[in-house]
Write an enzyme that holds these catalytic residues in place. Structure first.
Site, PDB file in Angstrom:
ATOM      1  N   ASP A 185      -9.258  -9.309   9.277  1.00 51.53           N
ATOM      2  CA  ASP A 185      -8.846  -7.738   9.001  1.00 51.53           C
ATOM      3  C   ASP A 185     -10.377  -7.268   9.552  1.00 51.53           C
ATOM      4  O   ASP A 185      -9.623  -5.482   9.661  1.00 51.53           O
ATOM      5  CB  ASP A 185      -8.457  -8.002   7.150  1.00 51.53           C
ATOM      6  CG  ASP A 185      -7.875  -7.213   7.167  1.00 51.53           C
ATOM      7  OD1 ASP A 185      -6.615  -6.443   8.071  1.00 51.53           O
ATOM      8  OD2 ASP A 185      -7.841  -5.813   6.268  1.00 51.53           O
ATOM      9  N   THR A 214      -3.386 -12.427  12.418  1.00 51.95           N
ATOM     10  CA  THR A 214      -4.241 -13.209  11.151  1.00 51.95           C
ATOM     11  C   THR A 214      -3.745 -14.854  12.104  1.00 51.95           C
ATOM     12  O   THR A 214      -4.787 -15.622  12.382  1.00 51.95           O
ATOM     13  CB  THR A 214      -3.613 -13.609   9.708  1.00 51.95           C
ATOM     14  OG1 THR A 214      -3.657 -12.212   9.107  1.00 51.95           O
ATOM     15  CG2 THR A 214      -3.705 -15.130   8.170  1.00 51.95           C
ATOM     16  N   SER A 236       0.046  -4.115  11.807  1.00 52.89           N
ATOM     17  CA  SER A 236       0.663  -4.872  10.855  1.00 52.89           C
ATOM     18  C   SER A 236       2.134  -5.945  11.267  1.00 52.89           C
ATOM     19  O   SER A 236       2.365  -5.194  11.945  1.00 52.89           O
ATOM     20  CB  SER A 236       0.835  -4.023   9.744  1.00 52.89           C
ATOM     21  OG  SER A 236      -0.298  -3.998   8.802  1.00 52.89           O
ATOM     22  N   TYR A 291      -1.110  -3.523  -6.787  1.00 56.26           N
ATOM     23  CA  TYR A 291      -1.050  -3.806  -5.518  1.00 56.26           C
ATOM     24  C   TYR A 291      -2.118  -4.365  -4.522  1.00 56.26           C
ATOM     25  O   TYR A 291      -3.216  -3.319  -4.844  1.00 56.26           O
ATOM     26  CB  TYR A 291       0.009  -2.870  -4.607  1.00 56.26           C
ATOM     27  CG  TYR A 291      -0.001  -3.812  -3.444  1.00 56.26           C
ATOM     28  CD1 TYR A 291       0.560  -5.292  -3.145  1.00 56.26           C
ATOM     29  CD2 TYR A 291      -0.727  -2.987  -2.488  1.00 56.26           C
ATOM     30  CE1 TYR A 291       0.010  -5.905  -1.774  1.00 56.26           C
ATOM     31  CE2 TYR A 291      -1.000  -3.719  -0.532  1.00 56.26           C
ATOM     32  CZ  TYR A 291       0.067  -5.025  -1.034  1.00 56.26           C
ATOM     33  OH  TYR A 291      -0.512  -6.005  -0.723  1.00 56.26           O
ATOM     34  N   LYS A 309      -9.739  -1.979   2.163  1.00 54.96           N
ATOM     35  CA  LYS A 309      -9.000  -0.905   2.927  1.00 54.96           C
ATOM     36  C   LYS A 309      -9.859   0.333   2.070  1.00 54.96           C
ATOM     37  O   LYS A 309     -10.102   0.691   3.325  1.00 54.96           O
ATOM     38  CB  LYS A 309      -8.244  -0.517   2.363  1.00 54.96           C
ATOM     39  CG  LYS A 309      -6.889  -2.077   3.001  1.00 54.96           C
ATOM     40  CD  LYS A 309      -7.130  -2.464   4.616  1.00 54.96           C
ATOM     41  CE  LYS A 309      -5.845  -3.413   4.980  1.00 54.96           C
ATOM     42  NZ  LYS A 309      -5.982  -3.994   6.105  1.00 54.96           N
ATOM     43  N   ARG A 343       1.065  -0.970   0.228  1.00 53.65           N
ATOM     44  CA  ARG A 343       0.323  -0.248   0.127  1.00 53.65           C
ATOM     45  C   ARG A 343       0.872   1.633  -0.176  1.00 53.65           C
ATOM     46  O   ARG A 343       1.880   1.452   0.741  1.00 53.65           O
ATOM     47  CB  ARG A 343      -0.827  -0.362   1.409  1.00 53.65           C
ATOM     48  CG  ARG A 343      -2.050  -1.485   1.266  1.00 53.65           C
ATOM     49  CD  ARG A 343      -2.953  -1.197   2.872  1.00 53.65           C
ATOM     50  NE  ARG A 343      -1.975  -1.351   3.241  1.00 53.65           N
ATOM     51  CZ  ARG A 343      -1.929  -0.481   5.084  1.00 53.65           C
ATOM     52  NH1 ARG A 343      -1.930   0.992   4.544  1.00 53.65           N
ATOM     53  NH2 ARG A 343      -1.436  -1.256   5.305  1.00 53.65           N
ATOM     54  N   CYS A 385       1.750  -7.952  13.128  1.00 55.81           N
ATOM     55  CA  CYS A 385       1.595  -8.501  15.311  1.00 55.81           C
ATOM     56  C   CYS A 385       1.479 -10.173  15.527  1.00 55.81           C
ATOM     57  O   CYS A 385       0.620 -10.445  16.414  1.00 55.81           O
ATOM     58  CB  CYS A 385       0.378  -7.563  15.792  1.00 55.81           C
ATOM     59  SG  CYS A 385       1.620  -5.986  16.286  1.00 55.81           S
ATOM     60  N   HIS A 410     -10.540  -2.227  11.766  1.00 56.35           N
ATOM     61  CA  HIS A 410      -9.617  -2.963  11.945  1.00 56.35           C
ATOM     62  C   HIS A 410      -9.221  -4.275  12.495  1.00 56.35           C
ATOM     63  O   HIS A 410      -8.004  -4.327  13.530  1.00 56.35           O
ATOM     64  CB  HIS A 410      -8.474  -1.600  11.094  1.00 56.35           C
ATOM     65  CG  HIS A 410      -7.353  -2.921  10.434  1.00 56.35           C
ATOM     66  ND1 HIS A 410      -5.660  -2.460  10.761  1.00 56.35           N
ATOM     67  CD2 HIS A 410      -6.831  -3.714   9.798  1.00 56.35           C
ATOM     68  CE1 HIS A 410      -4.774  -3.279  10.394  1.00 56.35           C
ATOM     69  NE2 HIS A 410      -6.037  -4.115   9.017  1.00 56.35           N
ATOM     70  N   ARG A 454       1.493 -11.987  -0.567  1.00 61.64           N
ATOM     71  CA  ARG A 454       0.703 -12.667  -0.918  1.00 61.64           C
ATOM     72  C   ARG A 454      -0.195 -13.648  -1.139  1.00 61.64           C
ATOM     73  O   ARG A 454       0.873 -13.823  -2.241  1.00 61.64           O
ATOM     74  CB  ARG A 454      -0.288 -10.986  -0.823  1.00 61.64           C
ATOM     75  CG  ARG A 454       0.228  -9.717   0.139  1.00 61.64           C
ATOM     76  CD  ARG A 454      -0.163  -9.666   1.060  1.00 61.64           C
ATOM     77  NE  ARG A 454       0.197  -8.519   1.909  1.00 61.64           N
ATOM     78  CZ  ARG A 454      -0.597  -8.176   2.723  1.00 61.64           C
ATOM     79  NH1 ARG A 454      -1.616  -8.514   3.560  1.00 61.64           N
ATOM     80  NH2 ARG A 454      -0.181  -6.998   3.638  1.00 61.64           N
TER      81      ARG A 454
HETATM   82  C1  OXD Z   1      -2.705  -4.244   6.561  1.00 52.85           C
HETATM   83  C2  OXD Z   1      -3.278  -5.357   5.309  1.00 52.85           C
HETATM   84  O1  OXD Z   1      -1.670  -4.320   5.853  1.00 52.85           O
HETATM   85  O2  OXD Z   1      -4.156  -5.855   5.811  1.00 52.85           O
HETATM   86  O3  OXD Z   1      -3.532  -4.310   6.909  1.00 52.85           O
HETATM   87  O4  OXD Z   1      -2.930  -5.833   4.572  1.00 52.85           O
HETATM   88 MN    MN Z   2      -5.074  -5.401   7.654  1.00 54.31          MN
END
Ligand code: OXD
Ligand code: MN
Length: 603
Positions: free
Chosen positions: A286, A262, A257, A206, A215, A78, A259, A235, A384
């Site tokens: 997410d 998932t 991110s 991307y 997002k 991003r 941490c 989030h 990813r």
């Molecule tokens: C993030 C994602 O950056 O879920 O939080 O890709």
């Molecule tokens: Mn995320």
């Protein structure tokens, strides 16, 4: 026949037809194709992608229905500096966002979109975030010239016919326009117009920039809508924990991110706790949309139907459920291609392959060094996979329920070597909002900046809140007043270290031990220690069966050091001050009260 005009539209929605026509006129595609959500259409698109080189079909025996995609080398994450909130007034975007006026933004982007789809097809993707027809759900329509986007959206959202039928009942939808254009970083913009319910993204391929349901719609635009409509777009992961008695309690958790969000969402209980009968059900990893229902509790849905997860580091130790999930119908982006047409990434299961094609498309061997003497990676660190939740062995059976799941606890977390104990509970909702608003994480080697420096990331929403965060905090405070039974709020820190820089807590599946205490607190079945920062467990209330950390380690993990916290408050003060007089007074009250408690002797 007029060129660029919608022919044989599968909808009677005039607003939609008119908008598609207008955007087609701007972007100048050769053809317009409506995505109907059928398997046949998906297979055609996959074949076209393989023929054009956008996708590589992976080994059909070992990875059925899976593909590899490579993005441009400067289009791998991003691009927050090119992401804008375009409200009429700059103040409404807040100090937390880049701002552009809608007039300037449309003008700038229009010049890039102009005829950008010439020689290409424009795909019209009607999609629903959330189960089609649920009161939680929102509809979007994404126009894109990327088949990769279409195939990813088919995994991540509910797309096609059913959504068009829904749009005939209610014609409200988010207008999402995307073009790869020239994939030129100098002509890349990710623009959000919350006041117009519109998103324009151009110049990127991307996922985080172009799968506009995620997002952009589900967080930036929806956080704005949620404030108006009195709900929460967050989030957060959502997981259900089935207790030994068969009852399932649901929690929502926000982490910045890197941490392990998932991994937590689909953890497999450690042996010591599994014998008790715990089981985890994954609702989402997410995004959580949460509403107060007629029972006065907070209910949540995951608006997505897939995971867009980070590949490096995913293995059977960190996340066995995800390893199983990505074995079929998955699109991999920027990973290493092995000679047998399967894939690999740093930190994957099994042996490091002796050769392959790296994420840039170059031949690769392990330990080959670049010009600076660093080992060349096979997969990009932000490589990813896009994969259906339905593949996940722990997928919740309530994913499609229109009312979602009731939330018992909200957890905030960060990556802190010191200061934050393993877990603590906020005194009440308002204090919990303070805990979320002051969340922070230390920068890791992967980020630019001073190592160990704390970056504030309130509710893990800093890059995703589509309006002024001071107003967002106020909204959170107000939401507490709407609930008869608000969830309890907790903070966790899996990353505390000893003096030698060694992690004190093993993390991963062992985190369930902390979640067990959290659920006991929600059921009022366990006492806790009152400290200046919140309620902390008595060490003997964390079930350590099968886990030996050594003498005094749990006590260290739970310790609240008053001096460290007073230092911490200086950083919080600086952060709050950025919002000037917009910052809700209640949060400064919480700040003062904490300072006061820290100065007092005793607990
Ligand atoms: C993030 C994602 O950056 O879920 O939080 O890709
Ligand atoms: Mn995320």
């Amino acid at each position: 026949m007029e060129k660029n005009k919608v022919q044989n539209t599968p909808t009677t929605n005039k607003k939609l037809i008119e908008w598609v026509n207008r955007m087609a006129k701007l972007c100048g595609p050769d053809k317009i194709v409506w995505i109907d959500g059928s398997e046949e259409q998906k297979l055609i698109l996959e074949k076209e992608c393989v023929a054009s080189g956008e996708l590589i079909r992976l080994n059909p025996e070992k990875l059925p229905g899976c593909f590899l995609h490579r993005t441009a080398q400067d289009d791998v994450a991003r691009t927050e500096h090119l992401t804008f909130i375009c409200t009429k007034k700059k103040h409404d975007a807040g100090p937390n966002n880049n701002w552009m006026s809608p007039f300037a933004a449309y003008r700038k982007a229009r010049a890039i979109f102009k005829n950008a789809m010439k020689g290409r097809t424009m795909y019209v993707i009607p999609f629903s975030m959330g189960p089609v027809g649920s009161t939680f759900s929102k509809i979007g329509v994404e126009l894109t010239d990327s088949r990769y986007v279409v195939l990813n959206m088919l995994i991540m959202t509910r797309c096609g016919e059913a959504v068009l039928r829904q749009l005939e009942k209610n014609d409200d939808f988010t207008r999402c326009l995307h073009s790869k254009a020239e994939l030129d970083i100098k002509k890349r913009l990710i623009l959000h117009f919350p006041e117009d319910n519109t998103i324009w993204s151009v110049g990127s391929g991307y996922g985080g920039n172009v799968l506009l349901g995620k997002k952009c719609l589900a967080l930036r635009i929806s956080s704005f809508t949620a404030k108006k409509e009195k709900w929460l777009a967050e989030h957060m992961l959502i997981m259900g924990i089935e207790e030994p008695n068969g009852h399932i309690e649901y929690i929502a958790a926000a982490f910045p991110s890197a941490c392990g969000k998932t991994n937590l969402a689909m953890l497999i209980p450690p042996e010591g706790l599994r014998v008790k009968g715990y089981r985890v059900w994954t609702v989402g990893d997410d995004i959580a949309w949460m509403r107060v229902d007629t029972d006065g509790s907070l209910w949540a849905i995951n608006p997505e139907t897939g995971f867009f997860g980070v590949a490096p580091g995913t293995n059977s130790n960190a996340n066995p459920n995800m390893v199983k999930t990505v074995q079929k119908n998955t699109i991999y982006t920027n990973v290493l291609l092995k000679p047998d047409n399967t894939v690999w990434w740093e930190g994957a299961d099994g042996e490091v392959p002796s050769q392959g094609i790296d994420w840039k498309g170059n031949p690769w061997k392990p330990n080959t060094l670049d010009d600076e003497g660093k080992a060349i990676k096979g997969a990009h660190p932000n490589a990813r996979f896009t994969t259906p939740i339905a593949n996940c062995p722990s997928a919740s059976f309530r994913l499609d329920q229109h009312h979602g799941v009731p939330i018992s606890a909200i957890i905030f977390g960060g990556r802190r070597q010191h200061v934050a104990p393993l877990v603590y509970e906020a005194f009440n909702w308002q204090h919990g909002v303070f805990v979320g608003a002051t969340m922070g994480s230390e920068l890791t080697a992967a980020q630019v900046g001073k190592l160990g420096q704390v970056r504030r990331d309130p509710m893990a929403m800093l890059p995703f809140c589509g309006y002024n965060m001071a107003e967002y905090f106020r909204h959170w405070l107000n939401m507490g007043k709407l609930m008869a039974k608000p969830p309890k709020i907790f903070h966790v820190n899996w990353f505390r270290m000893d003096e030698k820089g060694k992690f004190l807590w093993p993390g991963f599946c062992e985190n369930l031990r902390v979640l067990e205490w959290i659920l006991d607190r929600c059921d009022n079945t366990v006492n806790a220690m009152r400290t200046p920062v919140g309620y902390v467990p008595y060490p003997f209330n964390i079930d350590m069966t099968g886990l030996n950390l050594g003498n005094g380690v749990l006590e260290k993990l739970l310790n609240v050091d008053k001096e460290e916290w007073q230092e911490e408050l200086k950083g919080i003060n600086k952060f709050f001050a950025e919002f000037k007089k917009d910052m809700p007074r209640e949060l400064w009250d919480e700040y003062d009260a904490l300072l006061e408690r820290l100065k007092k002797n005793g607990k």
